[in-house]
Design a protein around this motif. Sequence first.
Motif, PDB file in Angstrom:
ATOM      1  N   MET A 102       0.796  -1.266   0.189  1.00 14.07           N
ATOM      2  CA  MET A 102      -0.286   0.023  -0.114  1.00 14.07           C
ATOM      3  C   MET A 102       0.842   1.254   0.028  1.00 14.07           C
ATOM      4  SD  MET A 102      -3.216  -1.013  -0.212  1.00 14.07           S
ATOM      5  CE  MET A 102      -4.087   0.641   0.282  1.00 14.07           C
ATOM      6  N   LEU A 103       1.982   1.350   0.841  1.00 12.94           N
ATOM      7  CA  LEU A 103       3.034   2.266   0.917  1.00 12.94           C
ATOM      8  C   LEU A 103       3.549   2.491  -0.628  1.00 12.94           C
ATOM      9  CD1 LEU A 103       4.280   4.467   2.308  1.00 12.94           C
ATOM     10  CD2 LEU A 103       5.995   2.957   2.972  1.00 12.94           C
ATOM     11  N   ARG A 104       3.850   1.494  -1.209  1.00 11.21           N
ATOM     12  CA  ARG A 104       4.488   1.760  -2.581  1.00 11.21           C
ATOM     13  C   ARG A 104       3.359   2.110  -3.574  1.00 11.21           C
ATOM     14  NH1 ARG A 104       8.320  -2.945  -5.752  1.00 11.21           N
ATOM     15  NH2 ARG A 104       8.802  -1.471  -7.471  1.00 11.21           N
ATOM     16  N   GLY A 105       2.280   1.673  -3.420  1.00 11.25           N
ATOM     17  CA  GLY A 105       1.211   1.826  -4.466  1.00 11.25           C
ATOM     18  C   GLY A 105       0.690   3.558  -4.143  1.00 11.25           C
ATOM     19  N   ALA A 106       0.887   3.901  -2.881  1.00  8.76           N
ATOM     20  CA  ALA A 106       0.568   5.436  -2.638  1.00  8.76           C
ATOM     21  C   ALA A 106       1.582   6.272  -3.155  1.00  8.76           C
ATOM     22  CB  ALA A 106       0.341   5.617  -1.125  1.00  8.76           C
ATOM     23  N   GLU A 107       2.782   5.874  -3.063  1.00 12.27           N
ATOM     24  CA  GLU A 107       3.847   6.564  -3.726  1.00 12.27           C
ATOM     25  C   GLU A 107       3.830   6.827  -5.258  1.00 12.27           C
ATOM     26  OE1 GLU A 107       7.274   4.697  -2.309  1.00 12.27           O
ATOM     27  OE2 GLU A 107       7.394   5.520  -0.390  1.00 12.27           O
ATOM     28  N   VAL A 108       3.582   5.676  -5.824  1.00 12.74           N
ATOM     29  CA  VAL A 108       3.345   5.323  -7.444  1.00 12.74           C
ATOM     30  C   VAL A 108       2.118   6.386  -7.780  1.00 12.74           C
ATOM     31  CG1 VAL A 108       2.925   4.175  -9.361  1.00 12.74           C
ATOM     32  CG2 VAL A 108       4.442   3.291  -7.663  1.00 12.74           C
ATOM     33  N   TYR A 109       0.997   6.280  -6.880  1.00  8.54           N
ATOM     34  CA  TYR A 109      -0.144   7.309  -7.289  1.00  8.54           C
ATOM     35  C   TYR A 109       0.172   8.712  -7.204  1.00  8.54           C
ATOM     36  CZ  TYR A 109      -4.965   8.987  -7.137  1.00  8.54           C
ATOM     37  OH  TYR A 109      -6.162   9.743  -7.566  1.00  8.54           O
ATOM     38  N   ALA A 110       0.856   9.054  -6.246  1.00  6.95           N
ATOM     39  CA  ALA A 110       1.232  10.557  -5.982  1.00  6.95           C
ATOM     40  C   ALA A 110       1.914  10.908  -7.094  1.00  6.95           C
ATOM     41  CB  ALA A 110       1.916  10.564  -4.823  1.00  6.95           C
ATOM     42  N   GLN A 111       2.657  10.155  -7.537  1.00  5.90           N
ATOM     43  CA  GLN A 111       3.918  10.636  -8.733  1.00  5.90           C
ATOM     44  C   GLN A 111       3.057  10.478  -9.967  1.00  5.90           C
ATOM     45  OE1 GLN A 111       7.089   8.031  -8.231  1.00  5.90           O
ATOM     46  NE2 GLN A 111       7.788   8.576  -6.242  1.00  5.90           N
ATOM     47  N   ALA A 112       2.319   9.552 -10.518  1.00  8.43           N
ATOM     48  CA  ALA A 112       1.912   9.495 -11.769  1.00  8.43           C
ATOM     49  C   ALA A 112       0.240   9.728 -11.802  1.00  8.43           C
ATOM     50  CB  ALA A 112       2.269   7.935 -11.967  1.00  8.43           C
ATOM     51  N   CYS A 113      -0.435   9.381 -10.854  1.00  9.97           N
ATOM     52  CA  CYS A 113      -1.875   9.769 -10.999  1.00  9.97           C
ATOM     53  C   CYS A 113      -2.746  10.938 -10.415  1.00  9.97           C
ATOM     54  CB  CYS A 113      -2.691   8.496 -10.439  1.00  9.97           C
ATOM     55  SG  CYS A 113      -1.662   6.945 -10.759  1.00  9.97           S
ATOM     56  N   ALA A 114      -2.128  11.325  -9.203  1.00 16.43           N
ATOM     57  CA  ALA A 114      -2.747  12.253  -8.282  1.00 16.43           C
ATOM     58  C   ALA A 114      -3.111  13.675  -8.996  1.00 16.43           C
ATOM     59  CB  ALA A 114      -2.178  12.464  -7.077  1.00 16.43           C
ATOM     60  N   ALA A 115      -2.246  14.032  -9.910  1.00 24.09           N
ATOM     61  CA  ALA A 115      -2.349  15.387 -10.516  1.00 24.09           C
ATOM     62  C   ALA A 115      -3.594  15.575 -11.498  1.00 24.09           C
ATOM     63  CB  ALA A 115      -1.098  15.734 -11.497  1.00 24.09           C
ATOM     64  N   CYS A 116      -3.966  14.220 -12.149  1.00 24.77           N
ATOM     65  CA  CYS A 116      -5.310  14.290 -12.828  1.00 24.77           C
ATOM     66  C   CYS A 116      -6.381  13.767 -12.040  1.00 24.77           C
ATOM     67  CB  CYS A 116      -5.031  13.346 -13.960  1.00 24.77           C
ATOM     68  SG  CYS A 116      -3.792  14.213 -15.515  1.00 24.77           S
ATOM     69  N   HIS A 117      -6.309  12.957 -11.139  1.00 25.82           N
ATOM     70  CA  HIS A 117      -7.375  11.988 -10.883  1.00 25.82           C
ATOM     71  C   HIS A 117      -7.605  12.468  -9.188  1.00 25.82           C
ATOM     72  CE1 HIS A 117      -8.050   9.318 -14.185  1.00 25.82           C
ATOM     73  NE2 HIS A 117      -6.940   9.042 -14.064  1.00 25.82           N
ATOM     74  N   GLY A 118      -6.775  13.330  -8.887  1.00 25.73           N
ATOM     75  CA  GLY A 118      -6.981  13.820  -7.453  1.00 25.73           C
ATOM     76  C   GLY A 118      -6.253  13.179  -6.219  1.00 25.73           C
ATOM     77  N   LYS A 119      -5.819  13.887  -5.015  1.00 24.84           N
ATOM     78  CA  LYS A 119      -5.278  12.967  -4.209  1.00 24.84           C
ATOM     79  C   LYS A 119      -6.116  12.112  -3.407  1.00 24.84           C
ATOM     80  CE  LYS A 119      -2.313  17.058  -2.985  1.00 24.84           C
ATOM     81  NZ  LYS A 119      -1.866  17.902  -1.883  1.00 24.84           N
ATOM     82  N   GLN A 120      -7.488  12.334  -3.578  1.00 26.88           N
ATOM     83  CA  GLN A 120      -8.336  11.297  -2.865  1.00 26.88           C
ATOM     84  C   GLN A 120      -9.286  10.675  -4.024  1.00 26.88           C
ATOM     85  OE1 GLN A 120      -8.403  10.764   0.456  1.00 26.88           O
ATOM     86  NE2 GLN A 120      -6.601  12.266   0.514  1.00 26.88           N
ATOM     87  N   GLY A 121      -8.637  10.624  -5.367  1.00 26.76           N
ATOM     88  CA  GLY A 121      -9.333  10.044  -6.253  1.00 26.76           C
ATOM     89  C   GLY A 121     -10.675  10.595  -6.673  1.00 26.76           C
ATOM     90  N   GLU A 122     -10.799  11.776  -6.747  1.00 24.16           N
ATOM     91  CA  GLU A 122     -12.153  12.556  -6.897  1.00 24.16           C
ATOM     92  C   GLU A 122     -12.340  12.925  -8.191  1.00 24.16           C
ATOM     93  OE1 GLU A 122      -9.133  15.931  -5.410  1.00 24.16           O
ATOM     94  OE2 GLU A 122      -9.506  13.792  -5.109  1.00 24.16           O
ATOM     95  N   GLY A 123     -11.275  13.009  -9.101  1.00 28.68           N
ATOM     96  CA  GLY A 123     -11.254  13.345 -10.489  1.00 28.68           C
ATOM     97  C   GLY A 123     -11.670  14.763 -10.701  1.00 28.68           C
ATOM     98  N   VAL A 124     -11.759  15.085 -11.901  1.00 32.05           N
ATOM     99  CA  VAL A 124     -12.537  16.209 -12.377  1.00 32.05           C
ATOM    100  C   VAL A 124     -13.719  16.060 -13.351  1.00 32.05           C
ATOM    101  CG1 VAL A 124     -11.746  18.520 -13.540  1.00 32.05           C
ATOM    102  CG2 VAL A 124     -10.034  17.374 -12.230  1.00 32.05           C
ATOM    103  N   ALA A 125     -14.749  16.481 -12.760  1.00 32.36           N
ATOM    104  CA  ALA A 125     -16.083  16.204 -13.665  1.00 32.36           C
ATOM    105  C   ALA A 125     -15.741  16.562 -15.012  1.00 32.36           C
ATOM    106  CB  ALA A 125     -17.011  17.046 -12.971  1.00 32.36           C
ATOM    107  N   GLY A 126     -16.187  15.769 -15.825  1.00 36.41           N
ATOM    108  CA  GLY A 126     -16.187  15.813 -17.617  1.00 36.41           C
ATOM    109  C   GLY A 126     -14.775  15.841 -18.149  1.00 36.41           C
ATOM    110  N   ILE A 127     -13.846  15.592 -17.172  1.00 36.20           N
ATOM    111  CA  ILE A 127     -12.437  15.343 -17.902  1.00 36.20           C
ATOM    112  C   ILE A 127     -11.827  14.317 -17.354  1.00 36.20           C
ATOM    113  CG2 ILE A 127     -10.182  16.579 -18.035  1.00 36.20           C
ATOM    114  CD1 ILE A 127     -11.749  19.384 -17.406  1.00 36.20           C
ATOM    115  N   TYR A 128     -11.447  13.927 -16.147  1.00 32.62           N
ATOM    116  CA  TYR A 128     -10.722  12.847 -15.381  1.00 32.62           C
ATOM    117  C   TYR A 128     -11.743  12.172 -14.612  1.00 32.62           C
ATOM    118  CZ  TYR A 128      -6.971  16.064 -16.935  1.00 32.62           C
ATOM    119  OH  TYR A 128      -5.912  16.847 -17.793  1.00 32.62           O
ATOM    120  N   PRO A 129     -11.887  11.059 -14.805  1.00 31.90           N
ATOM    121  CA  PRO A 129     -12.815  10.087 -14.224  1.00 31.90           C
ATOM    122  C   PRO A 129     -12.349  10.028 -12.428  1.00 31.90           C
ATOM    123  CG  PRO A 129     -11.637   8.909 -15.471  1.00 31.90           C
ATOM    124  CD  PRO A 129     -11.261  10.226 -16.078  1.00 31.90           C
TER     125      PRO A 129
END
Length: 429
Positions: free
Chosen positions: A325-352
């Motif tokens: 989980m720690l490694r997954g959180a690090e990868v998520y923060a580096q590669a995913c959070a900028a679009c999908h949000g820190k809490q996975g909330e996404g951006v309506a109409g753009i990023y799910p």
Amino acid sequence: MSAARRLRRGATRAMVGLALAAPLLGALVVWLNVRGEMPLPPETPLTSPPSADVARGAYLVKAGNCIGCHTTPGGAALAGGRPIETPFGAVFAPNLTPDDDTGLGRWTASEFWRAMHHGRSRNGRLLYPAFPYTSFTQMTRQDVDAVYAYLRSVPAVKQPPRAHALRFPYSTQPALAVWRALYFRAGHFSTVEEQSDAWNRGKYLVEGLGHCAACHASRNALGAARLHAGLGGGLMTDGGWYAPALSDPAEAGVQQWPRAQVVQLLKTGVSPTASVSGPMADVVHDSTQHLDEADLDAMAQYLISLPPVAASTPTEAAPATPEAMLRGAEVYAQACAACHGKQGEGVAGIYPALAGNRAVTWPSPHNLVQMVRHGGFAPTTEGNPRPFGMPPFAQTLSNDDVAAVVTYLRQSWGHRASAVSALQVSRIR
């Protein structure tokens, strides 16, 4: 009598019984493969199909997504050569253009009907069910003739068929005959009288012409749709993607959706609550976006009416290790959070949003792994001409990284889906 002598006598009787039964079993298999077929009438191929049939056939070819299998990337339309991967090897789609030597140029309308309805080629050979005649058998003769008329009108392309790359014994006609005897019977579409004409049209498009079960039905070890599988979801024949259950609201069922949103998803590839990607994006791009509103609405009516699977208490997966989980959180923060949000909330109409996203917690992690490795792209459609896409990370993330971030997604924000290992990631093609 000694035990050895009794054993020899028993073996002899078994061999005699087998020798006597083999011809009967063979005859039964042959009969099961030809039942319902009528002798082909003498006729010649059409030279100038009526324009109305050609136009209708062009529409039906789009509805059946023929281009999806019969056109190679960058190749001539409908000229074949594209591999369809199966657990038994690759089947190559044939040339559907009217070339006399390598395509359908010498085929008659009745021969084409036999292929679509009975799964038998012009020369009498049995066709592999990678060509979904198991669904096309429900098509009407009028529709099949219109498809034939359209295919007669497209530019002829000389492209010889590629030999299938199937393992023995799946490459043999006897093995295919046994499969068909067990799992295929030519049929026809039956309307449900208590349902509306639109609902029946939707059923015809989904179960017959659109052959949705080719992807969305679970299959047995021999590649046949399981009994009563319906549209209950399963791995696609290439083993790389999971086609989610259309009968399960927790997967891809739309039973609780407004009908207009189902139509929108099929027409544009996106809706207020979902978007398509992977193989389904190709279906929307090549097929469903071209259908008229009445047919899309009919499909939506039918899909909404599918009986939802019985609710069951989900089994809570074992939690992943803190290290994963720690490694997954690090990868998520580096590669995913900028679009999908820190809490996975996404951006309506753009990023799910990923938090609460049912595709994240499907029983199979295949699609999530594929999206991380190869990217995710909604189709370009008239209603969504500039879709947002997700870049691939296969070149920058190891299997361990992919497994960790997918596990993190499946066990964060209240999700309780199973963890994913690096071995699973490596096995997903």
